[in-house]
Design a protein around this motif. Structure first.
Motif, PDB file in Angstrom:
ATOM      1  N   VAL A  88       2.904   9.538  -6.524  1.00 12.19           N
ATOM      2  CA  VAL A  88       3.573   9.758  -7.809  1.00 12.19           C
ATOM      3  C   VAL A  88       4.604   8.680  -8.050  1.00 12.19           C
ATOM      4  O   VAL A  88       4.683   8.085  -9.130  1.00 12.19           O
ATOM      5  N   LEU A  89       5.392   8.385  -7.038  1.00 11.37           N
ATOM      6  CA  LEU A  89       6.401   7.337  -7.161  1.00 11.37           C
ATOM      7  C   LEU A  89       5.738   6.009  -7.509  1.00 11.37           C
ATOM      8  O   LEU A  89       6.193   5.273  -8.394  1.00 11.37           O
ATOM      9  N   ALA A  90       4.623   5.722  -6.840  1.00 12.24           N
ATOM     10  CA  ALA A  90       3.923   4.475  -7.112  1.00 12.24           C
ATOM     11  C   ALA A  90       3.416   4.451  -8.552  1.00 12.24           C
ATOM     12  O   ALA A  90       3.450   3.413  -9.217  1.00 12.24           O
ATOM     13  N   GLY A  91       2.981   5.602  -9.027  1.00 11.32           N
ATOM     14  CA  GLY A  91       2.509   5.669 -10.402  1.00 11.32           C
ATOM     15  C   GLY A  91       3.625   5.376 -11.390  1.00 11.32           C
ATOM     16  O   GLY A  91       3.456   4.608 -12.347  1.00 11.32           O
TER      17      GLY A  91
ATOM     18  N   THR B 273       2.754  -1.483  -3.835  1.00 15.77           N
ATOM     19  CA  THR B 273       2.157  -0.140  -3.788  1.00 15.77           C
ATOM     20  C   THR B 273       0.649  -0.169  -3.655  1.00 15.77           C
ATOM     21  O   THR B 273       0.043   0.841  -3.293  1.00 15.77           O
ATOM     22  N   GLN B 274       0.015  -1.266  -3.963  1.00 10.06           N
ATOM     23  CA  GLN B 274      -1.449  -1.306  -3.881  1.00 10.06           C
ATOM     24  C   GLN B 274      -1.885  -1.985  -2.582  1.00 10.06           C
ATOM     25  O   GLN B 274      -1.065  -2.383  -1.770  1.00 10.06           O
ATOM     26  N   GLY B 275      -3.175  -2.152  -2.451  1.00  8.01           N
ATOM     27  CA  GLY B 275      -3.718  -2.888  -1.317  1.00  8.01           C
ATOM     28  C   GLY B 275      -3.709  -2.074  -0.042  1.00  8.01           C
ATOM     29  O   GLY B 275      -3.499  -0.857  -0.049  1.00  8.01           O
ATOM     30  N   THR B 276      -3.910  -2.780   1.079  1.00  7.18           N
ATOM     31  CA  THR B 276      -3.972  -2.070   2.347  1.00  7.18           C
ATOM     32  C   THR B 276      -2.596  -1.586   2.749  1.00  7.18           C
ATOM     33  O   THR B 276      -1.588  -2.228   2.481  1.00  7.18           O
ATOM     34  N   LEU B 277      -2.580  -0.472   3.404  1.00  2.00           N
ATOM     35  CA  LEU B 277      -1.315   0.148   3.792  1.00  2.00           C
ATOM     36  C   LEU B 277      -0.656  -0.652   4.907  1.00  2.00           C
ATOM     37  O   LEU B 277      -1.299  -1.001   5.899  1.00  2.00           O
ATOM     38  N   ASN B 278       0.632  -0.931   4.690  1.00  2.00           N
ATOM     39  CA  ASN B 278       1.413  -1.595   5.732  1.00  2.00           C
ATOM     40  C   ASN B 278       1.672  -0.580   6.836  1.00  2.00           C
ATOM     41  O   ASN B 278       2.303   0.445   6.587  1.00  2.00           O
TER      42      ASN B 278
ATOM     43  N   GLY C 184       0.785  -1.221   0.000  1.00  2.00           N
ATOM     44  CA  GLY C 184       0.000   0.000   0.000  1.00  2.00           C
ATOM     45  C   GLY C 184       0.815   1.268   0.000  1.00  2.00           C
ATOM     46  O   GLY C 184       0.345   2.327   0.412  1.00  2.00           O
ATOM     47  N   ALA C 185       2.053   1.177  -0.486  1.00  2.00           N
ATOM     48  CA  ALA C 185       2.919   2.353  -0.467  1.00  2.00           C
ATOM     49  C   ALA C 185       2.356   3.481  -1.322  1.00  2.00           C
ATOM     50  O   ALA C 185       2.682   4.648  -1.117  1.00  2.00           O
ATOM     51  N   GLY C 186       1.502   3.144  -2.267  1.00  2.00           N
ATOM     52  CA  GLY C 186       0.923   4.148  -3.152  1.00  2.00           C
ATOM     53  C   GLY C 186       0.143   5.210  -2.397  1.00  2.00           C
ATOM     54  O   GLY C 186      -0.008   6.335  -2.869  1.00  2.00           O
ATOM     55  N   LYS C 187      -0.355   4.860  -1.232  1.00  2.00           N
ATOM     56  CA  LYS C 187      -1.125   5.847  -0.474  1.00  2.00           C
ATOM     57  C   LYS C 187      -0.216   6.930   0.110  1.00  2.00           C
ATOM     58  O   LYS C 187      -0.639   8.050   0.343  1.00  2.00           O
ATOM     59  N   LEU C 188       1.065   6.552   0.342  1.00  2.00           N
ATOM     60  CA  LEU C 188       2.008   7.523   0.904  1.00  2.00           C
ATOM     61  C   LEU C 188       2.722   8.294  -0.181  1.00  2.00           C
ATOM     62  O   LEU C 188       2.964   9.492  -0.057  1.00  2.00           O
ATOM     63  N   VAL C 189       3.140   7.604  -1.213  1.00  2.00           N
ATOM     64  CA  VAL C 189       3.926   8.246  -2.279  1.00  2.00           C
ATOM     65  C   VAL C 189       3.238   7.970  -3.628  1.00  2.00           C
ATOM     66  O   VAL C 189       3.713   7.150  -4.415  1.00  2.00           O
TER      67      VAL C 189
END
Lengths: 516, 510
Positions: free
Chosen positions: B374-377, B435-440, B367-372
């Motif tokens: 653009v980077l995840a994109g 980057t997806q899913g629930t945030l660690n 779930g890193a996409g929730k924090l970063v």
């Protein structure tokens, strides 16, 4: 009784030998009559000047192609190898003369004091070094100069003794680890004596072999042997046995397996400058003699000796490479590496024609410079008890002294045969002609052992750079001017011969022609 | 302008830069970085001029220069580039400045000298450019071997976990391959009349037996370098341990030397042997595609995962080369370029993720996409490019390889296509788990994960994304350069394309 007629002597042609021998005798006199504190400042310049003068005479003789005295052949290979021995011994002398690293240098004052006795410890700490090392080294160099130019087996034998005896002595003179040093000298002497005996016996058998040529007189000069190989009526057994025994004597000096067992012990025990001197100059002399004997005297028996010497070469490469992997002492590692290099050199000796000859000669010079630089670094890595040669002690050296670790890395890469170092060019110089001569299996063995050999070299690099320095990592002593000069010459030569080998290759190619 | 000695200047320039950077004081790391970046941009500018000067319809080899080096052996400093080499030179020139920019802070964490790191990168650039620009077999070999040294120190001194082991393994594998090649090089020299000139050697007739041995010597070296299955085991270790920038160059460029070598040396110099060995090479390539993809699915370390995807991609390149059709060959060369861009991007983005999280393990993310975001994109985009989504550049090359292969060898093409499915699996699963899913919850504790891409990092990824999209829609400028060179290579091998029949074309596009 027949009238004894002195053969004509070309004094200019043998001037390098005369100069070196004269300087050696002078060195003995200096040792006897000059006050102790002045001996070192007199001896070193004397030895270096003699080497320089001899080198000048070699250059003056450059175009000479004669057999003088009946027994000394001055031709291309002789002059090239004499030049090589002189240049390399000059570099070695710089290491021998170093006094800044340790009080009195790497040599003990009185070798006869019982090892590890209180007296011995006292002299290891305080006493100055022996000055006899200079005349001894100079005598050895003189012997080598004769060795590579000898045109008959008897002269060759005398030269062998002339350069071996000083080396036996020099091995025993290490300031530190006296027992090891004495043991090394003893081993070297005993085994060397056996090898000399083999050589002499082979010489006698060959004399018998040459007797069977009708009206031509028997003899042990190379042209007579050459003629006898072609048309002697004697049993071929005499030839083969004689050839084998002579080869054993020479291969012993060249440190080829299975006559190599002395090498690691002697290389480890001898004072490091002397180890460097042996690794560079003795190799040149031994292979110079091998080249002459097999290219001039036994040329006609090429088909007979090639398989045997080929097997020796393969064995040498294998033994050197495989055992190098297991070593934990840097001097022993370099010793096994020098054995493996003897194998590569033998590949060059067996390559037929002038290309093989010039390739081998190039290899000898290139290797000599690199190995001298390697031992120069070994003399610098030390702690309170002298040189720290155990490999584990070299861990993290790259952090402690990046400059010397970089130089040693470069040297190791040269040994491993990475391009842009002389190591690569010289491998090419011997493998190329060997392959042209159809000795595919020797080249394959050479390539395979090179792979094995890369591992121990790389292990040292890893030790130095990728390990963290520990408590016991010794510091690198700041070298005096002489060791710096020797190290710089060795490294620069390794680089230059790797990047622009053309001139030396030209020189070697031009010199690759024996007189008979 | 075409008389300008482009290739030698291009090769020497980074070396000069490396010396300058190495001499800078250790206490001024920023200056070293700036000089290194400036220098690499200079090299890029020079290579752009070279690209513009290149004549598409001109001679196969252009910018030829030759200076004597070791006359006794007929060794010359001969440089010349064909279309394939030109594309690779451009790739290097583009990647190195981006890598330098991306590694801006990499060297600081290692306690080692920062200027040395950037000097090593420039030395590496010099050897990489040299290896593609050389047209003398001896010179090629020199660059091929010397290349190991800077990379060895980059991995060994500046790498991460298990760097010593990885560096030694990398060095020994490559050196073993190199020594096999050395034996073959000497053999070629002896049989080829004591010359190292590529053009002269390509016209020499060698007996069938000798030719096969020589081919094998070269092929083993290149197969280790590329790497092809079963010589691949060093790459995941090296790629996993190397700092991200060096890993991007290792996988993006260094490995291409293997496939380039096959195209430049194995095929034209030993055409008969190449055909004889082709079934074996194809088999190795196919095994590599499937096997590496399966391993990639199972990896938990991001850098190792990306390394395995590369091995699978090299399988595709191998198939393209040994199919011996112009389409497949062009596809393979294009793949070399696109893979360099896509995997280079992926490695750099992974490096950014790893630098933030302090760990390369997939299980440490989530779930890193929730924090970063653009980077995840960007990470997602790089992943899609590397699975060859239509619209990205790798799709074009993969497609060309597959249709080019299908026309001559249907089973191979079909099996290779399976690799695409597996590619989707490993990429999507990797993206999902990181980057997806629930945030660690552990991620929120880490300061680094609160910073999205900064300007420097955006500047790094933007050109690569632009190139990948551009070449995905309009590859013509590149294929125009590659095509003649590939055609000439196939003529050297003596294979001509089968005449297209309507059926097969339809089948392939279905």
């Amino acid at each position: 009784m027949t009238e004894f007629e002195l053969p004509p002597i070309d004094y200019v042609a043998i001037a390098p030998i005369l100069i070196i021998m004269g300087a050696a005798v002078l060195g003995v006199l200096v040792e006897a009559f000059v006050p102790r504190r002045l001996r070192h400042p007199v001896q070193l310049p004397l030895a270096l000047l003699a080497v320089l003068a001899a080198l000048t005479m070699v250059v003056v003789n450059a175009d000479k192609r004669v057999i003088t005295f009946g027994v000394i052949a001055i031709d291309g290979p002789t002059l090239f190898l004499q030049g090589a021995i002189l240049v390399l011994s000059a570099v070695a002398l710089l290491l021998v003369g170093e006094r800044a690293i340790e009080r009195g240098g790497a040599f003990v004052a009185q070798a006869a004091i019982t090892a590890d006795s209180p007296d011995d410890r006292r002299q290891a700490e305080r006493a100055g070094g022996a000055g006899e090392v200079y005349p001894l080294v100079t005598f050895a160099v003189g012997g080598m100069l004769i060795f590579v130019s000898a045109n008959d087996l008897l002269t060759m034998f005398i030269a062998l003794e002339v350069f071996s005896l000083p080396l036996y002595l020099l091995c025993a003179l290490a300031r530190r680890r006296r027992l090891l040093s004495q043991e090394a000298a003893m081993k070297y002497f005993l085994l060397g004596a056996y090898a000399s005996a083999f050589f002499l016996f082979g010489l006698a058998l060959l004399y018998g072999f040459t007797a069977g040529m009708g009206d031509r007189q028997a003899g042990v000069d190379f042209s007579t042997i050459h003629a006898a190989v072609a048309n002697s009526t004697q049993s071929r057994v005499l030839l083969f046995a004689g050839m084998a025994l002579v080869a054993i004597g020479l291969l012993f000096k060249a440190a080829a397996a299975p006559f190599h067992v002395w090498t690691p012990d002697v290389y480890q025990g001898a004072p490091t400058p002397i180890t460097g001197f042996m690794a560079a100059c003795t190799k040149v002399a031994a292979f110079g003699a091998l080249l002459r004997v097999f290219h001039v005297a036994f040329e006609g028996a090429r088909w007979d000796f090639t398989p045997v010497l080929g097997a020796v070469a393969v064995l040498t490469m294998l033994v050197g490479a495989v055992l190098a992997v297991t070593q934990t002492d840097i001097k022993r590692l370099l010793a096994y590496s020098s054995i493996a290099n003897a194998g590569y050199l033998l590949v060059g000796v067996l390559a037929p024609g002038p290309e093989g000859l010039s390739g081998t000669m190039f290899y000898l010079v290139a290797y000599g410079f690199t190995v001298l630089a390697a031992f120069a670094v070994v003399t610098l890595v030390r702690d309170a008890d002298g040189e720290a040669t155990h490999l584990s002690r070299w861990a993290g050296l790259g952090r402690r002294s990046p400059l010397y670790a970089s130089l040693f890395t470069f040297i190791l890469l040269a040994f491993a045969g990475i391009p842009l170092t002389s190591g690569f060019i010289s491998k090419f110089a011997v493998f190329g002609p060997a392959l042209s001569g159809g000795q595919v299996w020797l080249v394959i063995a050479g390539v395979l052992t090179s792979m094995v050999l890369a591992f121990p070299y790389l292990r040292v690099v890893v030790m130095m750079w990728l390990s963290e320095p520990g408590e016991t990592t010794p510091t690198v002593t700041v070298p005096g001017g002489l060791t710096s000069a020797a190290l710089a010459i060795g490294v620069i030569a390794t680089l230059v011969l790797g990047v622009v080998p053309g001139p030396l290759l030209d020189l070697a190619t031009g010199a690759a022609d024996f007189v008979r | 302008m075409s008389d300008f000695p482009f290739l030698s200047v291009l090769t020497a320039a980074p070396l000069v830069g490396a010396v300058v950077v190495a001499l800078l004081p250790r206490s001024r790391p920023t200056l070293a970085k700036q000089v290194a970046l400036g220098w690499s941009l200079l090299v890029l500018a020079l290579s752009v001029v070279m690209w513009v000067t290149w004549q598409v319809d001109g001679h196969r080899f252009q910018f030829r220069e030759s200076y004597p080096w070791i006359p006794n052996w007929g060794v010359n400093f001969t440089f010349a580039a064909d279309g394939i080499a030109l594309v690779m030179l451009m790739l290097i020139a583009v990647l190195v400045p981006l890598v330098i920019l991306a590694s801006w802070h990499d060297a600081e964490s290692s306690k080692r000298s920062v200027p040395t790191y950037f000097a090593l990168l420039l030395v590496l650039e010099c050897t990489m450019l040299g290896v593609f620009a050389a047209a003398d077999v001896f010179l090629f070999y020199v660059f091929f071997e010397v290349m190991l040294v800077p990379m060895y120190f980059l991995i060994g001194s500046y790498g991460g976990h298990q760097r010593q082991y990885a560096a030694v393994k990398f060095f020994l594998y490559s050196l073993v391959g190199g020594l096999f090649m050395l034996a073959a090089v000497i053999g070629l020299w002896v049989l080829g009349g004591k010359t190292f000139d590529w053009v002269a050697l390509s016209q020499v007739d060698i007996s069938t037996g000798a030719e096969r041995w020589l081919f094998l010597g070269f092929f083993v070296a290149f197969a280790i370098k590329a790497p092809f299955f079963p010589f691949h085991t060093w790459l995941p270790d090296a790629g996993g341990a190397a700092p991200a920038g060096a890993a991007a160059l290792l996988v993006g460029v260094l490995d291409k030397v293997g496939t380039f070598g096959i195209l430049r040396y194995c095929l034209p110099l030993f055409p008969e042997a190449a055909q004889w060995f082709a079934p074996w090479a194809l088999a190795l390539a196919l095994v590599g595609i499937i096997y590496a993809a399966l391993l990639a699915v199972g990896q938990n370390d991001l850098k190792r995962l990306v390394s395995y995807t590369s091995i699978a991609h090299f399988g595709f390149i191998g198939v393209g080369i040994f199919a011996f059709t112009t389409q497949a060959g062009t596809g393979a060369v294009l793949y070399m370029l696109n893979h360099g861009l896509a995997t280079g991007l992926l490695f750099l983005v992974v490096g950014m993720l790893v630098a933030r999280r302090g760990s390369a393990l997939v299980s440490d993310f989530g779930g890193a996409g929730k924090l970063v975001p653009v980077l995840a994109g960007v990470f997602f985009f790089a992943g899609l490019a590397s699975l060859a989504l239509p619209g990205t550049a790798p799709f074009v090359s993969e497609f060309l390889v597959l249709i080019g292969t299908f026309t001559v060898n249907k089973p191979v093409a079909v099996i290779a296509t399976l690799g695409i499915i597996l590619a989707a699996a490993y990429v999507l699963w990797m993206v999902q788990r990181t980057t997806q899913g629930t945030l660690n919850p552990a991620l929120t504790e880490i300061d680094g994960m609160k910073r999205d891409l900064n300007l420097r990092e955006k500047v790094v990824v933007a050109p690569l994304i632009a190139l990948i999209v551009l070449l995905g829609f309009y590859p013509k400028p590149v294929t125009d350069v590659i095509n003649p060179a590939v055609q000439a290579t196939m003529e050297d091998v003596g294979r001509t394309d089968p005449a297209p029949s309507v059926d097969t074309v339809q089948e392939a596009s279905r």
